[in-house]
Write an enzyme that holds these catalytic residues in place. Sequence first.
Site, PDB file in Angstrom:
ATOM      1  CG  HIS A 145      -1.815  -1.145   1.326  1.00  0.00           C
ATOM      2  ND1 HIS A 145      -2.200  -1.691   2.530  1.00  0.00           N
ATOM      3  CD2 HIS A 145      -2.445  -1.880   0.377  1.00  0.00           C
ATOM      4  CE1 HIS A 145      -3.024  -2.709   2.318  1.00  0.00           C
ATOM      5  NE2 HIS A 145      -3.185  -2.846   1.017  1.00  0.00           N
ATOM      6  CE  LYS A 195       1.850   3.390   5.282  1.00  0.00           C
ATOM      7  NZ  LYS A 195       1.309   2.195   4.630  1.00  0.00           N
ATOM      8  CE1 TYR A 234      -0.153   2.654   8.920  1.00  0.00           C
ATOM      9  CE2 TYR A 234      -0.478   0.496   9.927  1.00  0.00           C
ATOM     10  CZ  TYR A 234      -0.875   1.486   9.038  1.00  0.00           C
ATOM     11  OH  TYR A 234      -2.006   1.311   8.288  1.00  0.00           O
ATOM     12  CG  ASP A 289      -4.492  -5.600  -0.277  1.00  0.00           C
ATOM     13  OD1 ASP A 289      -4.858  -4.440  -0.555  1.00  0.00           O
ATOM     14  OD2 ASP A 289      -3.971  -5.899   0.820  1.00  0.00           O
TER      15      ASP A 289
END
Length: 182
Positions: free
Chosen positions: A61, A71, A131, A169
């Site tokens: 992603h 991140k 995250y 996905d």
Amino acid sequence: MIIEKTTIKDLVLVTPAVYEDSRGYFFEAYNQVQFNANGLEYPFVQDNQSFSKRGVIRGLHLQMNPFAQAKLVRVLEGEILDVAVDLRKKSATYGQHFSVVLSAKNKKQLMVPHGFAHGFSVLSETASVMYKVDQLYHKESERGIRYDDPALAIDWQLDANEIIVSEKDLILPGFNEIDWEF
């Protein structure tokens, strides 16, 4: 806190100093002064957390500019294989990926800068992943790359029969189908 370079420029691994005694342990998961001293200047604005069972692959992603997200990824419970793919066309490592096992036990974190696709596979029975991001979620900027793209050849360290991937996905494009600028 040890901040070490990886094989891909700007992608770093963070290992905190852990202080243990009979009560348990303590560590600083994030220290802005130490990050800034190492050239990591991200204004984190949101913390995200996911829980997944063994075999789940989340990713790959990313968000497009101007909403690209850096991140700082860590594992609160369990163990994952964390993966970052360099999508910066002017980078010497464009199209290459880096993977590392992050776990509640080793307490390592991966700092994924802008211009990377990110994903992970769950290697333990379950895993909780947290995250920090420096941009809020922006649905229209969301993109991704198929986890099993042969051009990337990522070894997710799972048997094919145990892989669990979301419908969303599964329809992502392959690496050679993208034309994104970072």
